[in-house]
Design a protein around this motif. Structure first.
Motif, mmCIF file in Angstrom:
data_model
loop_
_atom_site.group_PDB
_atom_site.id
_atom_site.type_symbol
_atom_site.label_atom_id
_atom_site.label_comp_id
_atom_site.label_asym_id
_atom_site.label_seq_id
_atom_site.Cartn_x
_atom_site.Cartn_y
_atom_site.Cartn_z
ATOM 1 N N LYS A 140 45.856 -32.533 -17.354
ATOM 2 C CA LYS A 140 45.674 -31.085 -17.339
ATOM 3 C C LYS A 140 47.010 -30.380 -17.471
ATOM 4 N N GLU A 141 46.936 -29.106 -17.843
ATOM 5 C CA GLU A 141 48.138 -28.303 -17.944
ATOM 6 C C GLU A 141 47.830 -26.966 -17.292
ATOM 7 N N VAL A 142 48.688 -26.516 -16.398
ATOM 8 C CA VAL A 142 48.467 -25.226 -15.758
ATOM 9 C C VAL A 142 49.322 -24.191 -16.471
ATOM 10 N N VAL A 143 48.694 -23.113 -16.911
ATOM 11 C CA VAL A 143 49.400 -22.119 -17.713
ATOM 12 C C VAL A 143 49.210 -20.733 -17.116
ATOM 13 N N LYS A 144 50.308 -19.966 -17.102
ATOM 14 C CA LYS A 144 50.240 -18.570 -16.703
ATOM 15 C C LYS A 144 50.309 -17.741 -17.981
ATOM 16 N N ALA A 145 49.447 -16.761 -18.101
ATOM 17 C CA ALA A 145 49.451 -15.970 -19.332
ATOM 18 C C ALA A 145 49.143 -14.513 -19.046
ATOM 19 N N GLN A 146 49.617 -13.694 -19.947
ATOM 20 C CA GLN A 146 49.410 -12.262 -19.886
ATOM 21 C C GLN A 146 48.009 -11.920 -20.382
ATOM 22 N N MET A 147 47.357 -10.968 -19.749
ATOM 23 C CA MET A 147 46.092 -10.450 -20.253
ATOM 24 C C MET A 147 46.364 -9.228 -21.128
ATOM 25 N N PRO A 148 45.487 -8.873 -22.015
ATOM 26 C CA PRO A 148 44.261 -9.576 -22.384
ATOM 27 C C PRO A 148 44.541 -10.901 -23.081
ATOM 28 N N ALA A 149 43.557 -11.806 -22.983
ATOM 29 C CA ALA A 149 43.728 -13.118 -23.588
ATOM 30 C C ALA A 149 42.370 -13.624 -24.065
ATOM 31 N N LEU A 150 42.409 -14.626 -24.916
ATOM 32 C CA LEU A 150 41.174 -15.266 -25.370
ATOM 33 C C LEU A 150 41.125 -16.692 -24.836
ATOM 34 N N LEU A 151 40.012 -17.033 -24.210
ATOM 35 C CA LEU A 151 39.859 -18.359 -23.622
ATOM 36 C C LEU A 151 38.737 -19.110 -24.340
ATOM 37 N N THR A 152 38.959 -20.364 -24.693
ATOM 38 C CA THR A 152 37.827 -21.193 -25.118
ATOM 39 C C THR A 152 37.577 -22.192 -23.997
ATOM 40 N N VAL A 153 36.298 -22.396 -23.669
ATOM 41 C CA VAL A 153 35.993 -23.101 -22.425
ATOM 42 C C VAL A 153 35.243 -24.411 -22.655
ATOM 43 N N VAL A 154 35.465 -25.355 -21.739
ATOM 44 C CA VAL A 154 34.747 -26.630 -21.766
ATOM 45 C C VAL A 154 33.649 -26.598 -20.695
ATOM 46 N N LYS A 155 32.757 -27.571 -20.751
ATOM 47 C CA LYS A 155 31.587 -27.543 -19.857
ATOM 48 C C LYS A 155 31.942 -27.678 -18.390
ATOM 49 N N ASP A 156 33.029 -28.400 -18.100
ATOM 50 C CA ASP A 156 33.369 -28.631 -16.702
ATOM 51 C C ASP A 156 33.893 -27.387 -15.992
ATOM 52 N N LEU A 157 34.033 -26.287 -16.726
ATOM 53 C CA LEU A 157 34.563 -25.067 -16.104
ATOM 54 C C LEU A 157 33.669 -24.586 -14.974
ATOM 55 N N ASN A 158 32.363 -24.666 -15.157
ATOM 56 C CA ASN A 158 31.460 -24.135 -14.127
ATOM 57 C C ASN A 158 30.044 -24.669 -14.306
ATOM 58 N N GLU A 159 29.200 -24.354 -13.344
ATOM 59 C CA GLU A 159 27.775 -24.667 -13.422
ATOM 60 C C GLU A 159 27.053 -23.390 -13.818
ATOM 61 N N ILE A 160 26.178 -23.503 -14.796
ATOM 62 C CA ILE A 160 25.462 -22.315 -15.244
ATOM 63 C C ILE A 160 24.402 -21.914 -14.229
ATOM 64 N N ARG A 161 24.330 -20.623 -13.947
ATOM 65 C CA ARG A 161 23.351 -20.136 -12.967
ATOM 66 C C ARG A 161 21.938 -20.113 -13.561
ATOM 67 N N TYR A 162 20.958 -19.997 -12.686
ATOM 68 C CA TYR A 162 19.604 -19.750 -13.161
ATOM 69 C C TYR A 162 19.444 -18.251 -13.350
ATOM 70 N N ALA A 163 18.664 -17.858 -14.329
ATOM 71 C CA ALA A 163 18.426 -16.439 -14.538
ATOM 72 C C ALA A 163 17.471 -15.937 -13.455
ATOM 73 N N SER A 164 17.779 -14.765 -12.897
ATOM 74 C CA SER A 164 16.859 -14.195 -11.904
ATOM 75 C C SER A 164 15.722 -13.512 -12.665
ATOM 76 N N LEU A 165 14.604 -13.360 -12.000
ATOM 77 C CA LEU A 165 13.446 -12.774 -12.674
ATOM 78 C C LEU A 165 13.737 -11.362 -13.185
ATOM 79 N N PRO A 166 14.292 -10.475 -12.342
ATOM 80 C CA PRO A 166 14.585 -9.119 -12.862
ATOM 81 C C PRO A 166 15.532 -9.155 -14.076
ATOM 82 N N ASP A 167 16.535 -10.030 -14.020
ATOM 83 C CA ASP A 167 17.466 -10.110 -15.147
ATOM 84 C C ASP A 167 16.764 -10.627 -16.403
#
Ligand SMILES: Cc1cc2nc3c(=O)[nH]c(=O)nc-3n(C[C@H](O)[C@H](O)[C@H](O)COP(=O)(O)OP(=O)(O)OC[C@H]3O[C@@H](n4cnc5c(N)ncnc54)[C@H](O)[C@@H]3O)c2cc1C
Ligand SMILES: Cc1cc2nc3c(=O)[nH]c(=O)nc-3n(C[C@H](O)[C@H](O)[C@H](O)COP(=O)(O)OP(=O)(O)OC[C@H]3O[C@@H](n4cnc5c(N)ncnc54)[C@H](O)[C@@H]3O)c2cc1C
Lengths: 343, 272
Positions: free
Chosen positions: B170-197
């Motif tokens: 891994k590489e830890v990077v500090k960057a100025q915003m605004p920025a563009l990120l491309t993401v891999v699956k391990d970044l997070n777990e996708i939530r379930y959609a709530s009924l109202p949403d």
């Protein structure tokens, strides 16, 4: 059909290979690309050059010559010690505009893909991703860039007819590694870029080498891989034992990884690592396309599976239909005997 | 905190194959899905909204039916969907695609400002991973690819710290915003959609932007604005199967012996 390039693009000559280094260690795909680049350069009767960006990187430049580069353009500057998109893009674009190469090849690694996308955009030229076959059309001098897409289900040949340079990233472990020859001579041309650190806006805070990850599947000569047929975590001990006896590395299908029997670092395939060992033994792996794309370039493939219709047998050099729990133990014993006799 | 997430509608590639007669991709009957990596971009943007407030905009370029992908993304809780759709966009390669998307984001930036842009690591159909870097370059933003951790977002300093997944670690990077990120699956777990949403998403009005809605140089879009062309499509070459040592599963010990002899014979196994 012969299509004329606009005259200003006809001056673009030469094959360039971007030599990728991380902490002054060169990614092997760079050498593979020098080997492939040499063939293309010979075909087109043009020069092969390496591009090195780094700090304290003169040795790398000379190594590139030993792998076949006739020239090396070197930017040796602390600003480009670690990879960052902006300064690397700035430097490469500058060199391209100055020397006008016809073709640029980069490894399809995280670094290579990050850089190539930015550079091609700035140059407004075509970029072909993740190529596995490169050929030259002699009549038109176009590079025919063939790549898998749709998850390996199709192959497509991509052309960039009206723009130069033609850029491609190439998948590691696909092109052959050239022989190193330290007696070769070549020219190292040092270039300077006046980077403005204020414009870079990113800073690499640290690089964490993952020891867990240090299994280097992509460098292994022998891989013994297990799939869902291995059944459970204990089953993998048998896979490990065979790998140990052979001095090889353990591989796995995604099904085995998803089941939690083995860490993801061992996964071979489209979303895992592409491997090209001398010997790949697949036990209890069915041979899904996403697995095959990652290992079918192995020199010799052995498949052990109890289903004679398993597609892994279609790519195997040697197939054994049988229960892996009955085949692996005697196989381990036979290898032990063989290796004991010979050592 | 305003995030724009670029979402691509893709065919489920595990069901795509080649028509042997015409050598074209068979798309009929193949289900369309949101590019799996992009869902993790949506999730990352939603988590930032949960934490800092603000807004998430979904941006898709594609044919009219790509609206379904936007609605799905909205059903997780995103606020607004924009579909870039025009016949003139068809056949765009990654250079042209990223140009069109970047020009659309420019318009969003002018209207309401943007802090972060998310893309997937790559699309599972085109598989190039080139659109994200292309957009970042056009907008002159920092590009952070293969993001596996969003360690810190500092809105006051307009700075973020992220980890990128590399081959060796891994590489830890500090960057100025605004920025563009491309993401891999391990970044997070996708939530379930709530009924109202989900209901909100299904009913949402999606803005359609065609070529006249954004500033575009028409020589840079579509098939004619694309430097690369797909010349030929064909099925992957099949490696020839070899020899079956055991056809019926009998005599595993005998098979093992034969195999070892063969491997020693071709010098795969060191014969010191
Ligand atoms: C987008 C995408 C990406 C993917 N990426 C990858 C990837 O990178 N790598 C990957 O591997 N997969 C990948 N897959 C998954 C892939 O499609 C398959 O699901 C997976 O490879 C199957 O793994 P397997 O062969 O171990 O399991 P199975 O297909 O279930 O095969 C198990 C095999 O073991 C045999 N078997 C069972 N018991 C025994 C026994 N006792 N002795 C001998 N043989 C036995 C069976 O006959 C069968 O052939 C991906 C899928 C998708 C959709
Ligand atoms: C077989 C085949 C091979 C191809 N090879 C090449 C090639 O080598 N070079 C080339 O330049 N073009 C190529 N193309 C064209 C390319 O696939 C299209 O330009 C495509 O629209 C974008 O590329 P991608 O799917 O690879 O996206 P990627 O660059 O892999 O996508 C990365 C991310 O960008 C965002 N994104 C991408 N497309 C969209 C969209 N339409 N709307 C919203 N967000 C989006 C998503 O967040 C996605 O996760 C090829 C097309 C085909 C059919």
């Amino acid at each position: 059909e012969k299509e004329e390039l606009p005259p200003e693009l006809q001056q673009y000559k030469g094959v360039w290979v971007f030599i990728e280094q991380v902490q002054n260690e060169v990614a092997p795909v760079s050498w593979e690309l020098l080997g492939e680049g040499k063939k293309i350069a010979n075909d087109l009767d043009i020069e092969l050059s390496g591009i090195v960006l780094g700090f304290d990187a003169h040795d790398i430049a000379h190594e590139a010559i030993s792998y076949g580069a006739e020239k090396v353009y070197l930017i040796d500057d602390p600003v480009v010690k670690n990879y960052r998109t902006r300064p690397y893009t700035e430097a490469l674009v500058k060199l391209v505009n100055k020397y006008k190469p016809e073709i640029i090849l980069l490894g399809a690694t995280t670094l290579g893909r990050d850089l190539a996308g930015a550079v091609a955009t700035e140059l407004e030229t075509g970029l072909t991703a993740d190529c596995t076959i490169l050929e030259v059309d002699h009549a038109t001098r176009h590079l025919q860039q063939t790549r898998p897409a749709f998850g390996g289900n199709i192959m497509a040949t991509i052309l960039c007819k009206k723009h130069r340079p033609q850029m491609a990233t190439v998948r590691p472990r696909v092109m052959e590694m050239p022989k190193q020859d330290r007696s070769k001579s070549g020219e190292v041309i040092e270039e300077e870029v006046h980077f403005d650190e204020n414009n870079i806006k990113t800073e690499v805070l640290k690089i964490i080498e993952e020891t867990k990850k240090a299994i280097y599947l992509d460098k292994a000569d022998i891989i013994v891989a297990g799939g869902r047929g291995v059944g459970d975590k204990e089953g993998f001990e048998l896979i490990k034992e065979l790998a140990d006896v052979l001095g090889g590395t353990v591989g796995a299908s995604r099904a085995a990884v998803d089941a939690g029997w083995i860490p993801v670092e061992h996964q071979v395939g489209q979303t895992g690592t592409t491997v090209r060992p001398k010997l790949y033994i697949a036990a209890g792996i069915s041979g899904a396309i996403q697995h095959l794309v990652g290992m079918e370039r192995s020199d010799t493939i052995v498949a052990i599976n109890n289903d004679s219709d398993a597609s892994i047998f279609d790519v195997a050099t040697y197939g054994i239909k049988g229960d892996l729990f009955e085949v692996l133990p005697p196989l381990i014993e036979e290898f032990k005997k063989e290796l004991a006799v010979n050592s | 905190m305003h995030s724009v997430v670029c979402v691509k509608q893709v065919p489920d590639t595990s069901e795509v194959s080649i028509d042997p007669e015409t050598n074209t991709i068979i798309r009929e009957g193949v289900p369309s899905i949101i590019n799996p990596y992009d869902l993790h971009g949506v999730e990352a943007a939603l988590q930032l909204k949960d934490k800092y407030g603000g807004k998430v905009t979904i941006l898709t370029m594609g044919p009219p039916q790509a609206e379904t992908a936007i609605k799905r993304a909205l059903s997780f809780g995103a606020d607004k969907g924009i579909l870039l759709s025009d016949r003139a966009f068809a056949g765009s390669d990654t250079l042209a695609t990223s140009y069109i998307i970047a020009q659309a984001i420019k318009k969003i930036i002018e209207e309401e400002g943007v802090d972060l842009i998310f893309c997937g690591k790559q699309a599972i159909d085109g598989d190039t991973a080139q659109v994200g870097p292309g957009i970042a370059k056009r907008l002159d933003l920092n590009q952070l690819t293969y993001v596996i951790e969003l360690d810190d977002v500092n809105l006051d300093k307009e700075e973020l710290r992220i980890s990128r997944k590399l081959e060796s670690g891994k590489e830890v990077v500090k960057a100025q915003m605004p920025a563009l990120l491309t993401v891999v699956k391990d970044l997070n777990e996708i939530r379930y959609a709530s009924l109202p949403d989900m209901i909100k998403g299904a009913k949402a009005e999606i803005e359609m932007w065609g070529k006249s809605d954004i500033k575009l140089d028409e020589s840079k879009i579509g098939l004619s604005g694309s430097p690369t062309q797909v010349g030929r499509i064909f099925p992957p070459p099949q490696r020839e199967g070899g020899e079956m040592i055991s056809e019926d599963g009998e005599e595993p010990t005998e098979s093992a012996k034969i195999l070892v002899e063969k491997l020693v014979g071709i010098e795969v196994i060191p014969n010191k």
